[in-house]
Design an enzyme around this catalytic site. Structure first.
Site, PDB file in Angstrom:
ATOM      1  N   GLU A   1      -8.991 -11.561  15.767  1.00 13.17           N
ATOM      2  CA  GLU A   1      -9.770 -11.521  14.526  1.00 13.17           C
ATOM      3  C   GLU A   1      -9.916 -12.913  13.908  1.00 13.17           C
ATOM      4  O   GLU A   1     -10.994 -13.286  13.433  1.00 13.17           O
ATOM      5  CB  GLU A   1      -9.128 -10.550  13.531  1.00 13.17           C
ATOM      6  CG  GLU A   1      -9.255  -9.112  14.022  1.00 13.17           C
ATOM      7  CD  GLU A   1      -8.788  -8.068  13.030  1.00 13.17           C
ATOM      8  OE1 GLU A   1      -9.218  -6.911  13.148  1.00 13.17           O
ATOM      9  OE2 GLU A   1      -7.983  -8.393  12.126  1.00 13.17           O
TER      10      GLU A   1
ATOM     11  N   CYS B   1      -5.455  -7.104   5.620  1.00 12.16           N
ATOM     12  CA  CYS B   1      -6.722  -6.386   5.826  1.00 12.16           C
ATOM     13  C   CYS B   1      -7.864  -6.854   4.935  1.00 12.16           C
ATOM     14  O   CYS B   1      -8.958  -7.163   5.424  1.00 12.16           O
ATOM     15  CB  CYS B   1      -6.527  -4.896   5.576  1.00 12.16           C
ATOM     16  SG  CYS B   1      -4.974  -4.235   6.161  1.00 12.16           S
TER      17      CYS B   1
ATOM     18  N   ASP C   1       5.513  -0.481   7.649  1.00 14.70           N
ATOM     19  CA  ASP C   1       5.823  -1.461   8.697  1.00 14.70           C
ATOM     20  C   ASP C   1       7.313  -1.738   8.854  1.00 14.70           C
ATOM     21  O   ASP C   1       7.749  -2.218   9.893  1.00 14.70           O
ATOM     22  CB  ASP C   1       5.126  -2.798   8.410  1.00 14.70           C
ATOM     23  CG  ASP C   1       3.618  -2.693   8.471  1.00 14.70           C
ATOM     24  OD1 ASP C   1       3.108  -1.566   8.627  1.00 14.70           O
ATOM     25  OD2 ASP C   1       2.952  -3.731   8.366  1.00 14.70           O
TER      26      ASP C   1
ATOM     27  N   CYS D   1      -1.611  -5.948   2.889  1.00 11.81           N
ATOM     28  CA  CYS D   1      -3.006  -5.522   3.066  1.00 11.81           C
ATOM     29  C   CYS D   1      -3.932  -6.202   2.067  1.00 11.81           C
ATOM     30  O   CYS D   1      -4.963  -6.757   2.424  1.00 11.81           O
ATOM     31  CB  CYS D   1      -3.101  -4.002   2.938  1.00 11.81           C
ATOM     32  SG  CYS D   1      -4.785  -3.404   2.896  1.00 11.81           S
TER      33      CYS D   1
ATOM     34  N   HIS E   1     -31.474   8.956  15.311  1.00 12.29           N
ATOM     35  CA  HIS E   1     -32.251   8.031  16.123  1.00 12.29           C
ATOM     36  C   HIS E   1     -33.051   7.065  15.258  1.00 12.29           C
ATOM     37  O   HIS E   1     -33.566   7.472  14.227  1.00 12.29           O
ATOM     38  CB  HIS E   1     -33.225   8.858  16.983  1.00 12.29           C
ATOM     39  CG  HIS E   1     -33.993   8.028  17.961  1.00 12.29           C
ATOM     40  ND1 HIS E   1     -33.403   7.456  19.066  1.00 12.29           N
ATOM     41  CD2 HIS E   1     -35.296   7.662  17.967  1.00 12.29           C
ATOM     42  CE1 HIS E   1     -34.324   6.773  19.731  1.00 12.29           C
ATOM     43  NE2 HIS E   1     -35.474   6.884  19.089  1.00 12.29           N
TER      44      HIS E   1
ATOM     45  N   SER F   1       0.826  -1.218   0.000  1.00 13.10           N
ATOM     46  CA  SER F   1       0.000   0.000   0.000  1.00 13.10           C
ATOM     47  C   SER F   1       0.859   1.267   0.000  1.00 13.10           C
ATOM     48  O   SER F   1       0.613   2.192  -0.771  1.00 13.10           O
ATOM     49  CB  SER F   1      -0.892   0.028   1.241  1.00 13.10           C
ATOM     50  OG  SER F   1      -1.608  -1.171   1.340  1.00 13.10           O
TER      51      SER F   1
ATOM     52  N   GLU G   1     -25.825   7.232  18.508  1.00 14.18           N
ATOM     53  CA  GLU G   1     -26.402   8.409  19.175  1.00 14.18           C
ATOM     54  C   GLU G   1     -26.062   8.429  20.668  1.00 14.18           C
ATOM     55  O   GLU G   1     -26.071   9.486  21.296  1.00 14.18           O
ATOM     56  CB  GLU G   1     -27.920   8.459  18.985  1.00 14.18           C
ATOM     57  CG  GLU G   1     -28.691   7.406  19.747  1.00 14.18           C
ATOM     58  CD  GLU G   1     -30.211   7.541  19.567  1.00 14.18           C
ATOM     59  OE1 GLU G   1     -30.736   8.636  19.785  1.00 14.18           O
ATOM     60  OE2 GLU G   1     -30.846   6.530  19.198  1.00 14.18           O
TER      61      GLU G   1
ATOM     62  N   TYR H   1      -4.392  -8.256  17.668  1.00 15.82           N
ATOM     63  CA  TYR H   1      -5.407  -8.109  16.617  1.00 15.82           C
ATOM     64  C   TYR H   1      -5.642  -9.428  15.857  1.00 15.82           C
ATOM     65  O   TYR H   1      -6.771  -9.853  15.656  1.00 15.82           O
ATOM     66  CB  TYR H   1      -4.912  -7.133  15.549  1.00 15.82           C
ATOM     67  CG  TYR H   1      -4.901  -5.678  15.842  1.00 15.82           C
ATOM     68  CD1 TYR H   1      -5.909  -4.868  15.352  1.00 15.82           C
ATOM     69  CD2 TYR H   1      -3.858  -5.084  16.523  1.00 15.82           C
ATOM     70  CE1 TYR H   1      -5.875  -3.493  15.539  1.00 15.82           C
ATOM     71  CE2 TYR H   1      -3.810  -3.718  16.715  1.00 15.82           C
ATOM     72  CZ  TYR H   1      -4.829  -2.928  16.224  1.00 15.82           C
ATOM     73  OH  TYR H   1      -4.791  -1.574  16.400  1.00 15.82           O
TER      74      TYR H   1
ATOM     75  N   LYS I   1      -8.790 -10.674   5.173  1.00 21.32           N
ATOM     76  CA  LYS I   1      -9.262 -10.846   6.565  1.00 21.32           C
ATOM     77  C   LYS I   1     -10.678 -10.298   6.729  1.00 21.32           C
ATOM     78  O   LYS I   1     -11.548 -10.930   7.302  1.00 21.32           O
ATOM     79  CB  LYS I   1      -8.269 -10.139   7.495  1.00 21.32           C
ATOM     80  CG  LYS I   1      -8.580 -10.117   8.963  1.00 21.32           C
ATOM     81  CD  LYS I   1      -9.558  -9.072   9.440  1.00 21.32           C
ATOM     82  CE  LYS I   1      -9.268  -7.656   9.093  1.00 21.32           C
ATOM     83  NZ  LYS I   1      -8.195  -7.023   9.840  1.00 21.32           N
TER      84      LYS I   1
END
Ligand code: NDP
Length: 461
Positions: free
Chosen positions: A182, A48, A304, A43, A438, A15, A443, A178, A51
């Site tokens: 996940e 990402c 990374d 990714c 709502h 990326s 909210e 994570y 996944k």
């Protein structure tokens, strides 16, 4: 100088690398990029995107159950095809790989399909072909760290989990970050029984403790087998099964699959960095300054391989900023690292932005805590015993919202919007004067009224 000389050469078409190469080329630079594997990096291919597709697939396991309360006569057992999910996922990833290819080609970036190694500070060898460049960006990312216990060769890492032949009946997952949480959701939602072994006393260290406790409770209710203060000591194979021995002496678990998810490490070995003056830290990361410069002024690193955020949007922003700075004369171009929102795609999901209550205590802040736990409207009819938990951390002097956390349906979608507000310096009064949408769970963030002082309880680590 070689025939193939570039203004800018990017190593790694993930990326961050792709964004940087593309933007530099759009600014008029002659750009090359090398990638030894598929375009799009972790990714797109091993992180990402696949996944999230798997997590969507797993969510259906819950949706089918929940639908009954709404009158849908869903049979107890709904057939699921892992092979179909894998095939459809692979097709989508192929589509994305093609998009990345077109993006690069349409911007005039020359793509080299090969492994680039430094020969010296200006020269790269890509599977035998030499290229030179005035400026070089290292954007090679990271990979899953492998465990080292006895029998670790029987374990898989997250990269492998995207290509399994079948969904196992039982999975043991090592880790509490994570990826562990996940994948626990993915395997559980798709029908496997999941045992998660975490060496500490509560998973997701670094997240707000209220959310960690709440998610742990929800996962236990859903039938996850959570083992805290427990780690794998060895794995042995026996009749197509694996026997997992743990630090709990009397505890052995028989399983079909062991997934180790104990963190990621930068891919800096084999890059020929010894042939350069780039400094590699003990943890494998490339040392950079605030301008992404390594020890060599014209060699840069982003993503990374040079930071511990390990988040795609961070790498993209860094790659873009660097290209603007180098090829569009934007000398003051900086990335905003404030209030990085992030999510865990668990069931229910969690999302977070800003400081946690534990951090507020550690920093001895005088924060006010607004929190609420409620049953989301959807589960009034679905009958699912699942709570939503929200929390705001507010500085009583400036009234600024310093932290916002949520565990519950749609948390990642909700928190992204609030992250914008927090980057604009939103105060609790701004939240209070904002009209609610709502009926939603979101909210609740604008209707929180009573607060408490910071807890002086001891947080777990
Ligand atoms: P994490 O760093 O998040 O978690 C690693 C886990 O493994 C921790 O629970 C850690 O325990 C444990 N661990 C580390 N070393 C050992 C060991 N030797 N033995 C046993 N347990 C160990 O790493 P992940 O692999 O889960 O993810 C890597 C990174 O990828 C994340 O930091 C994140 O930035 C990124 N990512 C982001 C996602 C998202 O945004 N949704 C999804 C997936 C990954 P302890 O807590 O005690 O250190």
């Amino acid at each position: 100088m070689s025939d193939k000389h570039f203004d800018y050469f990017v190593i790694g078409a993930g990326s961050g690398g792709v964004r940087s190469a593309r933007i530099a080329a759009q600014h008029g630079a002659k750009v090359g990029i090398a990638e030894a594997s598929k375009l799009g990096g972790t990714c797109v291919n091993l992180g990402c995107v696949p996944k999230k597709l798997f997590a969507y697939g797993a969510d259906y396991g819950y949706h089918f159950e929940d639908a009954r309360g709404y009158g849908w006569d869903v049979p107890k057992s709904v057939p699921f095809s892992w092979k179909k999910l894998i095939a459809n996922k692979n097709a989508e990833i192929d589509r994305l790989n093609d998009i990345y290819k077109s993006l690069l080609e349409n911007s005039g970036v020359e793509v080299f399909n090969g492994f680039a190694k430094f020969v010296d500070n200006n020269t790269l060898d890509i599977d035998g072909e030499k290229v030179t460049a005035d400026k070089i960006l290292i954007a090679v990312g990271g990979r899953p760290r492998k465990p080292e216990f006895e029998g670790c060769e029987h374990t898989i890492v997250s990269d492998d989990a995207f290509f399994l032949d079948d969904i196992p009946e039982h999975v043991v997952i090592q880790g509490g970050g994570y990826i562990a949480v996940e994948f626990a959701h993915i395997f559980h939602g798709l029908g496997a029984h999941v045992s998660l072994l975490y060496r500490g006393s509560l998973f997701l260290r670094g997240f707000d403790e209220t959310m960690r406790l709440a998610l742990s409770e929800e996962m236990k209710k859903s039938g996850f087998d959570l083992h805290y203060n427990c780690d794998i000591t060895s794995v042995t194979e026996n009749n197509n099964k694996f026997i997992v021995s743990t630090t709990h002496d009397d505890e052995q678990i028989e399983t079909d699959l062991v997934l180790s998810a104990i963190g990621r490490e930068p891919c800096t070995d084999n890059l020929g960095l010894d042939n350069t003056d780039v400094n590699v830290l003990d943890n494998g990361q490339i040392e950079i300054n605030d301008n992404y410069e390594t020890g060599v002024k014209h060699i840069y690193a982003i993503g990374d391989v040079s930071n511990s955020n390990n988040l795609t949007p961070v790498a993209i922003r860094e790659g873009h900023a660097l290209a603007d700075r180098l090829f569009d004369n934007q000398k003051d171009r900086h990335v905003n690292y404030d209030n990085i929102a992030t999510a865990i795609f668990s069931a229910p999901p969690c999302a977070t932005v800003g400081i946690t209550e534990d951090e507020a205590v550690k920093q001895k802040l005088k924060a006010h805590i607004y929190d609420a736990t409620f049953t989301p409207l959807k589960h009034r009819l679905s009958g699912r015993d699942e709570k939503t938990v929200i929390k705001l951390i507010v500085d009583p002097d400036s009234d600024k919202v310093l932290g916002l956390h949520m565990m519950g349906l749609d948390a990642p979608e909700i928190v992204q919007g609030f992250a914008v507000a927090m980057n604009c310096g939103a105060t609790k009064a701004d939240f209070d004067r904002t009209m609610a949408v709502h009926p939603t769970a979101a909210e609740e963030f604008v209707t929180l009224r009573s607060c408490r002082e910071l807890s002086d309880i001891d947080f777990v680590d």
